[in-house]
Write an enzyme that holds these catalytic residues in place. Structure first.
Site, PDB file in Angstrom:
ATOM      1  N   GLY A  90     -24.129  -1.558  14.434  1.00 44.68           N
ATOM      2  CA  GLY A  90     -23.804  -1.717  13.020  1.00 44.68           C
ATOM      3  C   GLY A  90     -22.686  -2.733  12.893  1.00 44.68           C
ATOM      4  N   GLN A 100     -15.678  -7.281   9.087  1.00 45.89           N
ATOM      5  CA  GLN A 100     -15.469  -7.476  10.527  1.00 45.89           C
ATOM      6  C   GLN A 100     -15.685  -8.924  10.962  1.00 45.89           C
ATOM      7  OE1 GLN A 100     -18.135  -3.902  11.578  1.00 45.89           O
ATOM      8  NE2 GLN A 100     -16.652  -3.980  13.251  1.00 45.89           N
ATOM      9  N   CYS A 138     -16.259   0.908  17.883  1.00 49.15           N
ATOM     10  CA  CYS A 138     -16.299  -0.120  16.839  1.00 49.15           C
ATOM     11  C   CYS A 138     -16.110  -1.485  17.495  1.00 49.15           C
ATOM     12  CB  CYS A 138     -15.167   0.143  15.839  1.00 49.15           C
ATOM     13  SG  CYS A 138     -15.081  -1.039  14.487  1.00 49.15           S
ATOM     14  N   LEU A 139     -16.926  -2.457  17.069  1.00 52.26           N
ATOM     15  CA  LEU A 139     -16.798  -3.803  17.653  1.00 52.26           C
ATOM     16  C   LEU A 139     -15.420  -4.398  17.371  1.00 52.26           C
ATOM     17  CD1 LEU A 139     -20.287  -5.437  16.926  1.00 52.26           C
ATOM     18  CD2 LEU A 139     -19.432  -4.471  19.069  1.00 52.26           C
ATOM     19  N   HIS A 193     -19.821   5.035   8.976  1.00 52.88           N
ATOM     20  CA  HIS A 193     -18.801   4.233   9.652  1.00 52.88           C
ATOM     21  C   HIS A 193     -18.706   2.836   9.022  1.00 52.88           C
ATOM     22  CE1 HIS A 193     -16.853   2.665  13.546  1.00 52.88           C
ATOM     23  NE2 HIS A 193     -17.181   1.566  12.891  1.00 52.88           N
ATOM     24  N   GLU A 194     -19.866   2.228   8.775  1.00 50.20           N
ATOM     25  CA  GLU A 194     -19.870   0.859   8.229  1.00 50.20           C
ATOM     26  C   GLU A 194     -19.398   0.840   6.773  1.00 50.20           C
ATOM     27  OE1 GLU A 194     -20.030  -1.367  10.333  1.00 50.20           O
ATOM     28  OE2 GLU A 194     -20.909  -0.195  11.951  1.00 50.20           O
ATOM     29  N   HIS A 220     -15.768   0.651   6.514  1.00 52.18           N
ATOM     30  CA  HIS A 220     -15.227  -0.708   6.668  1.00 52.18           C
ATOM     31  C   HIS A 220     -15.111  -1.415   5.315  1.00 52.18           C
ATOM     32  CE1 HIS A 220     -14.774  -1.384  10.953  1.00 52.18           C
ATOM     33  NE2 HIS A 220     -15.996  -0.993  11.219  1.00 52.18           N
TER      34      HIS A 220
HETATM   35 NI    NI Z   1     -16.702  -0.469  13.076  1.00 45.30          NI
END
Ligand code: NI
Length: 186
Positions: A59, A64, A107-108, A149-150, A153
């Site tokens: 995701g 991000q 998380c990236l 989660h996304e 963000h």
């Molecule tokens: Ni994340």
């Protein structure tokens, strides 16, 4: 001709977009609603998917990659070419249900840090797809988890803000070079 947003599920030598990491202000700004779903947005979605596949994510949210827009991409089965890819524009969770589940998240934008987070088991989400069509989706399991989660963000929330075990959170963040002060507990 119909614009195609889908990309081949593969890693590129260089991801088209650069990731931003915990501590970067862009991750803490609430994202703006997308008012026009056009080729520019579809290009962004495509490049976000390519970046997500290149970085081994499932995701990715626009903040991000430094873009302050309400757009997320999700693919819980990046190894299955036939599994659908999701592009969610202006997503809103309209319902949550099931029990509160504890699942380890990563998380990236916080590489190598994995910690337990509690969230609802099931959700319903309303959004627009990459063609501007209104959509509704009911999700559970990993998909529900990734979408929640996304969407966090898009509100400037990072998963570490939700971690209850602050001791192990601080240890993990320090271990991988992140400032503990970058966490904003909810
Ligand atoms: Ni994340």
């Amino acid at each position: 001709m119909t614009a195609h947003v889908l990309v081949e599920k593969k890693k590129l030598e260089k991801a088209p977009l650069d990731l931003h990491y915990l501590g970067d202000r862009v991750l803490r700004q609430p994202a703006k609603r997308v008012t026009k779903i056009d080729d520019e947005i579809r290009l962004l979605a495509r490049q976000m998917l390519q970046t997500m596949y290149s970085e081994d994510g499932i995701g990715l949210a626009a903040p991000q990659v430094g873009v302050n827009k309400q757009l997320i991409v999700v693919d819980c089965a990046p190894d299955k070419p036939e599994a659908p890819t999701l592009v969610l524009i202006n997503p809103t969770i309209t319902k949550t249900g099931g029990k509160a589940c504890v699942i380890q998240e990563g998380c990236l934008s916080i590489p190598q840090v994995y910690l337990d987070v509690t969230r609802p088991e099931t959700i319903e989400v309303a959004f627009k797809d990459e063609q501007g069509r209104p959509q509704k989706l009911a999700a559970d399991g990993l998909l529900a988890r990734v979408i929640q989660h996304e969407i966090d963000h898009l509100n400037g929330v990072m998963f570490v803000d939700r971690v209850e075990n602050t001791l192990s959170r601080n240890q993990e963040l320090s271990k991988y070079g992140f400032a503990v002060g970058a966490v904003k507990p909810l």
